[in-house]
Design a protein around this motif. Structure first.
Motif, PDB file in Angstrom:
ATOM      1  N   LEU A  99       0.817  -1.221   0.000  1.00  0.00           N
ATOM      2  CA  LEU A  99       0.000   0.000   0.000  1.00  0.00           C
ATOM      3  C   LEU A  99       0.845   1.263   0.000  1.00  0.00           C
ATOM      4  O   LEU A  99       0.377   2.317  -0.456  1.00  0.00           O
ATOM      5  N   ASP A 100       2.062   1.186   0.493  1.00  0.00           N
ATOM      6  CA  ASP A 100       2.885   2.385   0.634  1.00  0.00           C
ATOM      7  C   ASP A 100       4.030   2.454  -0.367  1.00  0.00           C
ATOM      8  O   ASP A 100       4.917   3.299  -0.244  1.00  0.00           O
ATOM      9  N   GLU A 101       3.976   1.608  -1.382  1.00  0.00           N
ATOM     10  CA  GLU A 101       4.955   1.644  -2.457  1.00  0.00           C
ATOM     11  C   GLU A 101       4.484   2.635  -3.528  1.00  0.00           C
ATOM     12  O   GLU A 101       3.305   2.927  -3.655  1.00  0.00           O
ATOM     13  N   ASP A 102       5.430   3.157  -4.288  1.00  0.00           N
ATOM     14  CA  ASP A 102       5.139   4.046  -5.412  1.00  0.00           C
ATOM     15  C   ASP A 102       4.245   3.305  -6.414  1.00  0.00           C
ATOM     16  O   ASP A 102       4.637   2.275  -6.983  1.00  0.00           O
ATOM     17  N   ALA A 103       3.039   3.802  -6.635  1.00  0.00           N
ATOM     18  CA  ALA A 103       2.083   3.120  -7.511  1.00  0.00           C
ATOM     19  C   ALA A 103       2.577   3.045  -8.953  1.00  0.00           C
ATOM     20  O   ALA A 103       2.165   2.160  -9.712  1.00  0.00           O
ATOM     21  N   GLY A 104       3.455   3.956  -9.345  1.00  0.00           N
ATOM     22  CA  GLY A 104       3.996   3.924 -10.695  1.00  0.00           C
ATOM     23  C   GLY A 104       4.761   2.652 -10.994  1.00  0.00           C
ATOM     24  O   GLY A 104       4.837   2.215 -12.150  1.00  0.00           O
ATOM     25  N   LEU A 105       5.322   2.022  -9.961  1.00  0.00           N
ATOM     26  CA  LEU A 105       6.052   0.774 -10.167  1.00  0.00           C
ATOM     27  C   LEU A 105       5.123  -0.344 -10.628  1.00  0.00           C
ATOM     28  O   LEU A 105       5.541  -1.253 -11.342  1.00  0.00           O
ATOM     29  N   ALA A 118       8.411  15.364  -6.782  1.00  0.00           N
ATOM     30  CA  ALA A 118       9.298  14.582  -5.918  1.00  0.00           C
ATOM     31  C   ALA A 118       8.534  13.646  -4.978  1.00  0.00           C
ATOM     32  O   ALA A 118       9.156  12.812  -4.299  1.00  0.00           O
ATOM     33  N   VAL A 119       7.213  13.780  -4.917  1.00  0.00           N
ATOM     34  CA  VAL A 119       6.428  13.012  -3.939  1.00  0.00           C
ATOM     35  C   VAL A 119       5.758  11.820  -4.610  1.00  0.00           C
ATOM     36  O   VAL A 119       4.903  11.996  -5.485  1.00  0.00           O
ATOM     37  N   PRO A 120       6.103  10.594  -4.225  1.00  0.00           N
ATOM     38  CA  PRO A 120       5.456   9.414  -4.817  1.00  0.00           C
ATOM     39  C   PRO A 120       3.970   9.355  -4.448  1.00  0.00           C
ATOM     40  O   PRO A 120       3.568   9.787  -3.357  1.00  0.00           O
ATOM     41  N   ILE A 121       3.171   8.817  -5.352  1.00  0.00           N
ATOM     42  CA  ILE A 121       1.752   8.554  -5.110  1.00  0.00           C
ATOM     43  C   ILE A 121       1.616   7.061  -4.842  1.00  0.00           C
ATOM     44  O   ILE A 121       2.047   6.233  -5.644  1.00  0.00           O
ATOM     45  N   THR A 122       1.040   6.712  -3.706  1.00  0.00           N
ATOM     46  CA  THR A 122       0.945   5.310  -3.296  1.00  0.00           C
ATOM     47  C   THR A 122      -0.488   4.797  -3.433  1.00  0.00           C
ATOM     48  O   THR A 122      -1.437   5.569  -3.586  1.00  0.00           O
ATOM     49  N   LEU A 123      -0.628   3.479  -3.314  1.00  0.00           N
ATOM     50  CA  LEU A 123      -1.963   2.882  -3.354  1.00  0.00           C
ATOM     51  C   LEU A 123      -2.797   3.309  -2.158  1.00  0.00           C
ATOM     52  O   LEU A 123      -4.013   3.503  -2.289  1.00  0.00           O
TER      53      LEU A 123
END
Length: 446
Positions: A99-105, A118-123
């Protein structure tokens, strides 16, 4: 399925009054409804259900059409998000997603707000509407287009970056900091589910979530045979559009198939919150993982009240349906743990007239604050989700600790909702009347 529980003597005393209030909605001279269904849960079981009016309006038929009942299916709008969130939690338990990983991955392309690169968007942010994603001018796109056309600079639907929040007025709307309800969050989630599984979203939800729950519900009306389509209620609004006119009462807004079997290789592209026209599109050339907005992960589930009981059972039992564990209790707890609370002193979100002040991964908590409340004179805290689209209003809200809750649905409105905002809350008048009838009867003590 969920056990039946006898109402207490006090609850039984209030049932006649509740039934009178509910039936009054069918004949209201200003804001009637075509049909309704309600359920109340207590001590972990179903303590009451009641249905009234029509699921399908056919003026020449006996009684004016098909009665609304526990097996009537309807497009449940945003309660669909809860089922999509269940799918995400299952993948978390399987170790396939964080849930807290970069959703882009998981998407295969960068998911970044260009105003906060600079701020990742997470699930977790996508599930809780704190991602900084916005619906913009369109959030469901045709099958020939990839999701990147919505989200990447220069994309076909990325018009002036309107799918991401900005902070030009000095407000910090960076991912994880600011709440704003957006359906596109769940279109992104649907795409991730497809990419990780290699299965089309509607099929994934049917085989991995709905059927294991014992449900025949679906995100694709093409799954329904003629008999099942006969139990699918269109969603109605007044033909007049502005004022109730008994001589021109109802017009179907969606799902009026007249019992005709629908093909599984077509999909209805909808953007109801944006007033967009519904467009039927072929899936013949669709590539799985390109565009999870197709089957409306945010609002496209067709389900009945009987089937909705399985969702209440899953949450009230900590992950079980009909004695079978479908989700861990920890995952259920995660969904019901708020990620965001509204701060009136330092506004950190769009509360929608005070209705949304507390939100978690797929679950909205009504805290009994100034406007996020079910009752005018009494505080009661419940968590779940609302549904609203095309004239449908619905809500499933629970108190897991006490094994209780309510569900309601109306399949149409005889007057514009814009003219019937709630008297004491951010809900609509219909919802205030439904919630008051249910809660005063079944939970009069708080």
């Amino acid at each position: 399925m969920m056990k039946q529980i006898a109402p207490t003597p006090l609850q039984r005393q209030g049932m006649e009054r509740m039934e009178q209030r509910l039936d009054a909605l069918l004949h209201d001279p200003v804001m009637p409804v075509p049909g309704y269904g309600v359920m109340a849960f207590d001590r972990g079981g179903l303590v009451c259900q009641r249905y009234g009016g029509l699921a399908r309006i056919e003026p020449g038929a006996p009684g004016g059409g098909t009665p609304f009942g526990e097996d009537t299916r309807f497009r449940t709008a945003s309660i669909s998000k809860v089922f999509s969130a269940l799918a995400v939690m299952q993948l978390c338990e399987a170790g396939k997603i964080d849930l807290d990983e970069d959703a882009g991955l998981y998407l295969g392309f960068p998911l970044r707000n260009p105003n906060y690169p600079a701020v990742p968007i997470t699930l977790r942010m996508l599930l809780s509407h704190t991602s900084s994603v916005r619906d913009g001018s369109v959030y469901s796109i045709p099958p020939e287009d990839r999701l990147e056309e919505l989200l990447l600079p220069g994309g076909k639907y990325n018009r002036l970056g309107d799918h991401f929040a900005g902070g030009s007025d000095g407000t910090d709307r960076s991912p994880g900091r600011y709440f704003s309800y957006a359906n596109l969050n769940y279109g992104i989630i649907g795409t991730i589910l497809e990419r990780l599984s290699g299965i089309r979203f509607d099929e994934y939800m049917r085989t991995r979530v709905l059927e294991p729950m014992g449900l025949g519900a679906s995100f694709n009306v093409g799954d329904f045979d003629v008999q099942a389509l006969g139990r699918l209620s269109p969603i109605y609004q007044s033909k007049n559009g502005a004022l109730w006119d008994a001589s021109q009462p109802w017009a179907a807004q969606i799902d009026d198939y007249n019992g005709k079997k629908q093909p599984r290789d077509q999909v209805l592209i909808t953007n109801p919150d944006l007033g967009g026209e519904n467009v039927m599109a072929s899936l013949a050339d669709y590539r799985i993982g390109d565009n999870g907005t197709l089957f409306s992960p945010q609002g496209g589930l067709r389900i009945s009240c009987r089937e909705m009981r399985a969702l209440a059972e899953l949450f009230l039992t900590g992950g079980f349906v009909d004695g079978k564990r479908l989700l861990s209790e920890q995952s259920v707890d995660t969904m019901f743990t708020p990620c965001w609370h509204y701060d009136p002193d330092h506004p950190n979100g769009d509360s929608y007239d005070g209705l949304m002040c507390c939100y978690g991964p797929g679950i909205h908590t009504m805290t009994s604050g100034a406007r996020d409340r079910f009752l005018q004179e009494r505080d009661i805290v419940l968590s779940g989700h609302f549904g609203e689209a095309y004239g449908l209003l619905a809500g499933l809200f629970l108190d897991r600790a006490r094994g209780r809750g309510i569900f309601y649905v109306i399949n149409g409105q005889g007057a514009p909702d814009s003219e019937h905002h709630g008297c004491y809350s951010g809900m609509y008048e219909w919802e205030e009347r439904l919630c008051t009838a249910l809660l005063d009867c079944f939970f009069p003590e708080g």
